[in-house]
Enzyme design. Structure first.
Site, short mmCIF file in Angstrom:
data_model
loop_
_atom_site.label_atom_id
_atom_site.label_comp_id
_atom_site.label_asym_id
_atom_site.label_seq_id
_atom_site.Cartn_x
_atom_site.Cartn_y
_atom_site.Cartn_z
N ARG A 58 0.82 -1.22 0.00
CA ARG A 58 0.00 0.00 0.00
C ARG A 58 0.85 1.26 0.00
O ARG A 58 0.37 2.34 -0.38
CB ARG A 58 -0.99 -0.04 1.17
N GLU A 95 4.68 -11.12 14.19
CA GLU A 95 4.20 -11.73 15.43
C GLU A 95 4.61 -13.20 15.47
O GLU A 95 5.06 -13.71 16.48
CB GLU A 95 2.68 -11.58 15.49
P1 AMP Z 1 4.55 -2.63 11.23
O1 AMP Z 1 5.75 -3.19 10.57
O2 AMP Z 1 4.12 -3.37 12.45
O3 AMP Z 1 4.66 -1.13 11.47
O4 AMP Z 1 3.33 -2.87 10.23
C1 AMP Z 1 3.16 -2.03 9.16
C2 AMP Z 1 2.66 -2.75 7.94
O5 AMP Z 1 1.64 -3.72 8.21
C3 AMP Z 1 2.06 -1.73 6.99
O6 AMP Z 1 2.54 -2.00 5.69
C4 AMP Z 1 0.57 -1.92 7.12
O7 AMP Z 1 -0.02 -1.89 5.86
C5 AMP Z 1 0.36 -3.27 7.78
N1 AMP Z 1 -0.47 -3.20 9.00
C6 AMP Z 1 -0.09 -3.50 10.26
N2 AMP Z 1 -1.08 -3.37 11.15
C7 AMP Z 1 -2.15 -2.95 10.44
C8 AMP Z 1 -3.52 -2.60 10.78
N3 AMP Z 1 -3.97 -2.66 12.05
N4 AMP Z 1 -4.33 -2.19 9.79
C9 AMP Z 1 -3.88 -2.12 8.52
N5 AMP Z 1 -2.62 -2.43 8.13
C10 AMP Z 1 -1.76 -2.84 9.07
#
Ligand code: AMP
Length: 173
Positions: A58, A95
């Protein structure tokens, strides 16, 4: 402009307990999409940015539009195995298990300045890995910009000392 009402919450997607912030509803609203791209184009106009790095998948939507608007190269940071040329990669923790992000080794040159774009900052693991790729290439990250931030997941802290910019916050995990 308040973007929050345009972002749809889908509970328990892709698994129980996750509040998924769906930006596809925001993309249906052209003034909102334009507002995001124009805000960042203005923010980075005088920052001597050489390229926009968009994060799979995205981050490509917003990053490519920003690159077009600013007249800058667009560099995709992709999930493992998608880029056909020579790449460098970085693993990051999920996770359960790990994931890998890659960029083409010849997409950027040492000393260049980039902005990293993704749709959402959760734990910060993904963009931290992209930032490490930039470090390997000796490329400077001016800032990492996201449409959505989930502050309880403390991604901003994880990305320190990287500068972080976000447009809307939701206080969910
Ligand atoms: P992080 O690496 O944990 O910051 O996760 C970020 C990536 O995971 C991004 O590319 C988001 O598109 C996706 N993502 C993680 N959590 C969510 C959420 N609650 N809603 C939508 N996309 C998420």
């Amino acid at each position: 402009m308040d973007l929050a009402p345009l972002i749809r919450n889908i509970p328990d997607f892709p698994k129980p307990g996750i509040q998924f912030k769906d930006i596809t509803t925001l993309l249906l609203d052209p003034p909102a999409f334009r507002h995001i791209v124009d805000t960042w184009a203005e923010r980075y106009a005088a920052k001597n940015v050489d390229a926009i790095v968009g994060v799979d998948a995205r981050g490509f939507i917003f990053g490519a539009a920003l690159a077009y608007k600013m007249g800058l190269p667009f560099v995709p940071a992709r999930k493992k195995g998608k880029l056909p040329g020579e790449t460098i990669s970085e693993d990051f923790a999920l996770e359960y298990g790990t994931d890998t992000v890659e960029v083409h080794i010849d997409a950027l040159n040492e000393g260049q300045r980039v902005v990293i774009i993704d749709d959402l900052l959760a734990t910060g693991g993904t963009v931290a890995a992209v930032a490490r790729l930039m470090q390997k290439l000796k490329v400077e990250v001016v800032e990492a910009a996201f449409v959505v931030e989930l502050p309880p997941l403390k991604g901003r802290e994880k990305l320190q000392p990287l500068e972080v910019h976000t447009l809307v916050e939701f206080m969910v995990e």
